[in-house]
Design a protein around this motif. Structure first.
Motif, PDB file in Angstrom:
ATOM      1  N   LYS A 118      -0.803  20.321  -9.530  1.00 29.25           N
ATOM      2  CA  LYS A 118       0.426  21.095  -9.403  1.00 29.25           C
ATOM      3  C   LYS A 118       1.594  20.245  -8.916  1.00 29.25           C
ATOM      4  CE  LYS A 118      -0.374  25.395 -10.597  1.00 29.25           C
ATOM      5  NZ  LYS A 118       0.446  26.107 -11.602  1.00 29.25           N
ATOM      6  N   LEU A 119       1.318  18.989  -8.641  1.00 33.56           N
ATOM      7  CA  LEU A 119       2.341  18.117  -8.067  1.00 33.56           C
ATOM      8  C   LEU A 119       2.642  16.992  -9.036  1.00 33.56           C
ATOM      9  CD1 LEU A 119       4.017  17.413  -5.517  1.00 33.56           C
ATOM     10  CD2 LEU A 119       2.105  16.006  -4.788  1.00 33.56           C
ATOM     11  N   LEU A 120       3.901  16.846  -9.392  1.00 33.98           N
ATOM     12  CA  LEU A 120       4.322  15.803 -10.303  1.00 33.98           C
ATOM     13  C   LEU A 120       5.286  14.874  -9.585  1.00 33.98           C
ATOM     14  CD1 LEU A 120       4.426  14.660 -13.203  1.00 33.98           C
ATOM     15  CD2 LEU A 120       6.342  16.195 -13.623  1.00 33.98           C
ATOM     16  N   VAL A 121       4.988  13.584  -9.608  1.00 38.49           N
ATOM     17  CA  VAL A 121       5.814  12.589  -8.933  1.00 38.49           C
ATOM     18  C   VAL A 121       6.400  11.656  -9.986  1.00 38.49           C
ATOM     19  CG1 VAL A 121       5.880  10.816  -7.158  1.00 38.49           C
ATOM     20  CG2 VAL A 121       4.248  12.693  -6.958  1.00 38.49           C
ATOM     21  N   LEU A 138       7.616   6.113 -15.537  1.00 39.55           N
ATOM     22  CA  LEU A 138       6.219   6.490 -15.356  1.00 39.55           C
ATOM     23  C   LEU A 138       6.135   7.794 -14.590  1.00 39.55           C
ATOM     24  CD1 LEU A 138       3.120   5.904 -15.195  1.00 39.55           C
ATOM     25  CD2 LEU A 138       3.611   4.590 -13.123  1.00 39.55           C
ATOM     26  N   ALA A 139       5.337   8.726 -15.092  1.00 38.12           N
ATOM     27  CA  ALA A 139       5.079   9.977 -14.376  1.00 38.12           C
ATOM     28  C   ALA A 139       3.649   9.957 -13.873  1.00 38.12           C
ATOM     29  CB  ALA A 139       5.295  11.177 -15.288  1.00 38.12           C
ATOM     30  N   VAL A 140       3.469  10.212 -12.604  1.00 40.68           N
ATOM     31  CA  VAL A 140       2.132  10.292 -12.037  1.00 40.68           C
ATOM     32  C   VAL A 140       1.974  11.626 -11.328  1.00 40.68           C
ATOM     33  CG1 VAL A 140       1.993   7.786 -11.735  1.00 40.68           C
ATOM     34  CG2 VAL A 140       2.784   9.206  -9.860  1.00 40.68           C
ATOM     35  N   ALA A 141       0.731  12.083 -11.237  1.00 38.29           N
ATOM     36  CA  ALA A 141       0.423  13.341 -10.562  1.00 38.29           C
ATOM     37  C   ALA A 141      -0.547  13.080  -9.435  1.00 38.29           C
ATOM     38  CB  ALA A 141      -0.161  14.344 -11.552  1.00 38.29           C
ATOM     39  N   GLN A 142      -0.641  14.041  -8.540  1.00 39.26           N
ATOM     40  CA  GLN A 142      -1.561  13.932  -7.404  1.00 39.26           C
ATOM     41  C   GLN A 142      -2.503  15.120  -7.445  1.00 39.26           C
ATOM     42  OE1 GLN A 142       0.237  14.057  -3.500  1.00 39.26           O
ATOM     43  NE2 GLN A 142      -1.348  12.761  -2.628  1.00 39.26           N
ATOM     44  N   ASP A 143      -3.814  14.841  -7.401  1.00 42.53           N
ATOM     45  CA  ASP A 143      -4.782  15.933  -7.442  1.00 42.53           C
ATOM     46  C   ASP A 143      -5.062  16.448  -6.037  1.00 42.53           C
ATOM     47  OD1 ASP A 143      -6.446  14.108  -6.218  1.00 42.53           O
ATOM     48  OD2 ASP A 143      -7.768  13.834  -7.944  1.00 42.53           O
ATOM     49  N   GLY A 144      -5.979  17.404  -5.937  1.00 41.66           N
ATOM     50  CA  GLY A 144      -6.268  18.023  -4.647  1.00 41.66           C
ATOM     51  C   GLY A 144      -6.873  17.088  -3.625  1.00 41.66           C
ATOM     52  N   SER A 145      -7.427  15.963  -4.090  1.00 41.77           N
ATOM     53  CA  SER A 145      -8.023  14.982  -3.184  1.00 41.77           C
ATOM     54  C   SER A 145      -7.046  13.879  -2.808  1.00 41.77           C
ATOM     55  CB  SER A 145      -9.273  14.360  -3.832  1.00 41.77           C
ATOM     56  OG  SER A 145     -10.227  15.348  -4.145  1.00 41.77           O
ATOM     57  N   GLY A 146      -5.782  14.011  -3.259  1.00 35.41           N
ATOM     58  CA  GLY A 146      -4.772  13.020  -2.915  1.00 35.41           C
ATOM     59  C   GLY A 146      -4.774  11.796  -3.797  1.00 35.41           C
ATOM     60  N   ILE A 151       0.119   9.944 -15.909  1.00 34.80           N
ATOM     61  CA  ILE A 151      -0.026  10.947 -16.957  1.00 34.80           C
ATOM     62  C   ILE A 151       0.885  10.720 -18.160  1.00 34.80           C
ATOM     63  CG2 ILE A 151      -0.863  12.765 -15.413  1.00 34.80           C
ATOM     64  CD1 ILE A 151       1.947  13.906 -15.353  1.00 34.80           C
ATOM     65  N   ALA A 152       1.975   9.976 -18.013  1.00 35.05           N
ATOM     66  CA  ALA A 152       2.873   9.749 -19.143  1.00 35.05           C
ATOM     67  C   ALA A 152       3.724   8.516 -18.879  1.00 35.05           C
ATOM     68  CB  ALA A 152       3.761  10.965 -19.391  1.00 35.05           C
ATOM     69  N   PHE A 153       4.185   7.899 -19.974  1.00 32.57           N
ATOM     70  CA  PHE A 153       4.933   6.663 -19.882  1.00 32.57           C
ATOM     71  C   PHE A 153       6.085   6.691 -20.892  1.00 32.57           C
ATOM     72  CE2 PHE A 153       0.408   6.209 -19.375  1.00 32.57           C
ATOM     73  CZ  PHE A 153       0.248   5.514 -18.182  1.00 32.57           C
ATOM     74  N   ALA A 154       7.132   5.942 -20.601  1.00 30.48           N
ATOM     75  CA  ALA A 154       8.235   5.796 -21.552  1.00 30.48           C
ATOM     76  C   ALA A 154       8.936   4.475 -21.301  1.00 30.48           C
ATOM     77  CB  ALA A 154       9.225   6.948 -21.446  1.00 30.48           C
ATOM     78  N   ILE A 155       9.458   3.894 -22.369  1.00 32.00           N
ATOM     79  CA  ILE A 155      10.308   2.713 -22.279  1.00 32.00           C
ATOM     80  C   ILE A 155      11.682   3.120 -22.784  1.00 32.00           C
ATOM     81  CG2 ILE A 155      10.735   0.378 -23.108  1.00 32.00           C
ATOM     82  CD1 ILE A 155       7.739   0.040 -23.405  1.00 32.00           C
ATOM     83  N   THR A 156      12.691   2.948 -21.959  1.00 33.65           N
ATOM     84  CA  THR A 156      14.059   3.314 -22.318  1.00 33.65           C
ATOM     85  C   THR A 156      14.992   2.155 -22.008  1.00 33.65           C
ATOM     86  OG1 THR A 156      14.518   4.276 -20.131  1.00 33.65           O
ATOM     87  CG2 THR A 156      13.603   5.752 -21.808  1.00 33.65           C
ATOM     88  N   SER A 157      16.220   2.271 -22.488  1.00 34.82           N
ATOM     89  CA  SER A 157      17.182   1.185 -22.282  1.00 34.82           C
ATOM     90  C   SER A 157      17.761   1.176 -20.875  1.00 34.82           C
ATOM     91  CB  SER A 157      18.325   1.299 -23.302  1.00 34.82           C
ATOM     92  OG  SER A 157      18.971   2.548 -23.167  1.00 34.82           O
ATOM     93  N   GLY A 158      17.618   2.279 -20.138  1.00 35.80           N
ATOM     94  CA  GLY A 158      18.148   2.350 -18.782  1.00 35.80           C
ATOM     95  C   GLY A 158      17.675   3.603 -18.084  1.00 35.80           C
ATOM     96  N   GLU A 159      18.474   4.069 -17.133  1.00 35.61           N
ATOM     97  CA  GLU A 159      18.126   5.276 -16.382  1.00 35.61           C
ATOM     98  C   GLU A 159      19.280   6.266 -16.391  1.00 35.61           C
ATOM     99  OE1 GLU A 159      15.622   5.071 -12.760  1.00 35.61           O
ATOM    100  OE2 GLU A 159      16.090   2.928 -12.850  1.00 35.61           O
ATOM    101  N   SER A 160      19.946   6.381 -17.505  1.00 38.64           N
ATOM    102  CA  SER A 160      21.022   7.357 -17.635  1.00 38.64           C
ATOM    103  C   SER A 160      20.423   8.753 -17.756  1.00 38.64           C
ATOM    104  CB  SER A 160      21.870   7.043 -18.862  1.00 38.64           C
ATOM    105  OG  SER A 160      21.116   7.253 -20.047  1.00 38.64           O
TER     106      SER A 160
END
Length: 236
Positions: A118-121, A138-146, A151-160
């Motif tokens: 339920k937690l997305l970082v 990069l998107a990572v999640a945390q399970d009930g055990s910490g 869970i997902a990745f992307a390459i982009t030209s920047g952070e706009s």
């Protein structure tokens, strides 16, 4: 001792560490050859060494299409989303030529795992090769055990806002369509703008700041370890 000769000299060093700094390369060249190149010449030599490693930038980018096809064919359930844009030279459209813009991918195992989280970082990093600088999102999640799970990745030209919108919209569509998700990130303006823009798929989720970033920012201005711990404990 031109840049091409220096590129051959430092090729093995750059292969071992593509992110090695130019001043370190200059020091290594000086130790080996007794010659100190200018910063510009050493920088150009590093770019040529990187191009030798990757068979040239055009060839390297052309392999992205094949890489996506291989992933989807041999890794069941893998999702890739590659976006390109028209190529121009001196304001003239180059027909039949496309330029890499951004790429999203996620594995089925990652998406299946997130069904129990339920937690997305959101975490972002930078990688720099040669003339091009792109962001690895990069998107990572945390399970009930910490435990932290990518869970997902992307390459982009920047952070706009557009870059983050590309990543977050596909993350929402393909990976985490569940309601009542809590998103935690730093205070990146691109992330906030993408989440809050009209038509965003993230309007009905919970959003929080990553407390470690807040504590780190506080520590840079007020370097007290005790106060830093107190700031972190405020969010617990």
């Amino acid at each position: 001792m031109d840049s091409a000769m220096l590129a051959s000299l430092i090729l093995h060093t750059v292969k071992a560490d593509p992110r090695i700094s130019v001043p370190v390369l200059i020091a290594n060249i000086c130790n080996q050859m007794g010659y100190t190149p200018s910063y510009r010449k050493a920088w150009i030599a590093k770019q040529k060494a990187l191009e030798k490693m990757h068979s040239g930038w055009d060839a390297s980018y052309n392999e992205i299409w094949q890489w996506c096809q291989v992933l989807e064919r041999y890794v069941p359930g893998c999702i890739t989303d590659l976006q390109t844009e028209p190529a121009y030279y001196n304001d003239r459209l180059l027909r039949g030529c496309q330029v890499f813009k951004c790429l999203f991918w996620s594995f089925k195992q990652c998406r299946d795992t997130f069904a129990y989280c339920k937690l997305l970082v959101q975490i972002d990093g930078t990688f720099m090769y040669g003339r091009y600088t792109h962001r690895l999102l990069l998107a990572v999640a945390q399970d009930g055990s910490g435990r932290i799970l990518p869970i997902a990745f992307a390459i982009t030209s920047g952070e706009s806002a557009d870059d983050w919108d590309f990543f977050l919209s596909r993350l929402r569509m393909h990976v985490c369509p569940q309601p009542d998700i809590c998103v935690i990130s730093d205070r990146g303006t691109g992330i906030l703008a993408a989440i809050e823009r009209q038509g965003s798929l993230w309007h009905h989720t919970h959003y929080r700041y990553y407390l470690r970033h807040i504590a780190s920012n506080y520590y840079r201005q007020y370097p007290s370890k005790g106060e830093r711990r107190q700031v972190a404990n405020m969010g617990i």
